[in-house]
Design a protein around this motif. Structure first.
Motif, mmCIF file in Angstrom:
data_model
loop_
_atom_site.group_PDB
_atom_site.id
_atom_site.type_symbol
_atom_site.label_atom_id
_atom_site.label_comp_id
_atom_site.label_asym_id
_atom_site.label_seq_id
_atom_site.Cartn_x
_atom_site.Cartn_y
_atom_site.Cartn_z
ATOM 1 N N SER A 9 47.173 51.362 37.618
ATOM 2 C CA SER A 9 46.335 50.629 36.675
ATOM 3 C C SER A 9 46.131 49.188 37.126
ATOM 4 C CB SER A 9 46.966 50.647 35.278
ATOM 5 O OG SER A 9 46.947 51.937 34.722
ATOM 6 N N SER A 13 42.434 47.855 38.306
ATOM 7 C CA SER A 13 41.830 46.848 37.444
ATOM 8 C C SER A 13 41.563 45.557 38.203
ATOM 9 C CB SER A 13 42.743 46.576 36.241
ATOM 10 O OG SER A 13 42.121 45.688 35.335
ATOM 11 N N ARG A 88 43.934 50.921 29.830
ATOM 12 C CA ARG A 88 44.606 51.656 30.900
ATOM 13 C C ARG A 88 46.021 52.072 30.480
ATOM 14 N NH1 ARG A 88 41.910 51.332 35.825
ATOM 15 N NH2 ARG A 88 40.113 49.916 35.799
#
Length: 272
Positions: A9, A13, A88
């Protein structure tokens, strides 16, 4: 940060927002402050962290909670980043705050790029690390969780008064004592140095010696390790009189220790 979900994640991101943060340029001066502030809010509010990392809670609800906490006052890119991270999966609740802090540091680095001071900031942080390594009482105060954040920041500013550090260096140096997050001050500074090195596309080679390296020694080390690693490197020079002499060289997990103190330790073990 550990845990497969969190690592994935965080990487996805931050990679997706890197171009936007780069394009934001000098606007990062506002963005990093908002991200650091939100990370601090998460650190001090476990219930909020729990609500924003609850996998059973709809993403829309999490985004609305973020909006309510920001009260409509944040930069649009800050809002986009926070909406993304709360949508997420995270292996642990605290990893969300880690991710927001990472984004804050990224924002500071892009601010340094926009001001064309990235290399200077990296060097100044390395110099701070080296100087504080030999000041245990200063390190202790900067890492004292029982001292209020404002007092730690005030103490740091007093210690650094007259040093003429770049403002971006001061942003990171202050963040390191304001947001300890179960870490020691020098651990955070080293983490920041490593992040800046990666940001510049270089490998950080930390060289610990009893006395400062000469310019010629630095040049030789750069030549040697650039060829050895086949990529640009940056020398992080650490002065630690306790090593007595020689050099300790580290990059990644690789360590070559030819300091006098290490040789003495090896000798004691061989005759023990």
């Amino acid at each position: 940060m550990q845990g497969e979900a969190s690592l994935l994640s965080d990487r996805e991101s931050r990679d997706s927002f890197a171009p936007k943060l780069r394009a934001a340029g000098l606007e990062n001066e506002r963005i990093y402050e908002e991200l650091f502030s939100f990370a601090g809010l998460l650190d001090h509010n476990p219930r909020v962290q729990r609500a924003l990392t609850d996998p059973s809670r709809p993403v829309e609800d999490k985004a609305k909670l973020v909006d309510d906490l920001l009260e409509g006052k944040a930069h649009p890119l800050t809002v986009q980043i926070l909406h993304d991270v709360v949508g997420r999966r995270w292996s642990r609740m605290s990893h969300l705050a880690n991710a927001v802090e990472d984004f804050g540091v990224d924002s500071v680095m892009y601010l340094a790029d926009a001001r064309n001071v990235t290399l200077r900031v990296s060097i100044e942080l390395a110099q701070l690390h080296s100087a504080f390594l030999n000041l245990p009482q200063v390190r202790s105060k900067l890492s004292d969780v029982y001292m209020p954040e404002a007092k730690r920041v005030e103490f740091l500013k007093t210690v650094l008064a007259g040093q003429k550090l770049d403002p971006v260096t001061m942003i990171l140096a202050i963040h390191a004592t304001r947001a300890l997050r179960n870490r020691r001050y020098l651990t955070i500074i080293q983490w920041l140095i490593n992040k800046l090195s990666r940001h510049m596309g270089e490998t950080m080679v930390t060289v610990t010696t009893a006395v400062p390296l000469t310019g010629e020694q630095v040049k030789r080390l750069v030549t040697t390790y650039s060829a050895k690693l086949n990529r640009p490197i940056h020398i992080n020079s650490v002065v630690d009189p306790s090593v007595m002499g020689g050099m300790r060289i580290q990059y990644g997990s690789e360590v070559t220790d030819h300091t006098v103190v290490a040789q003495l330790q090896r000798l004691r073990r061989s005759v023990g």
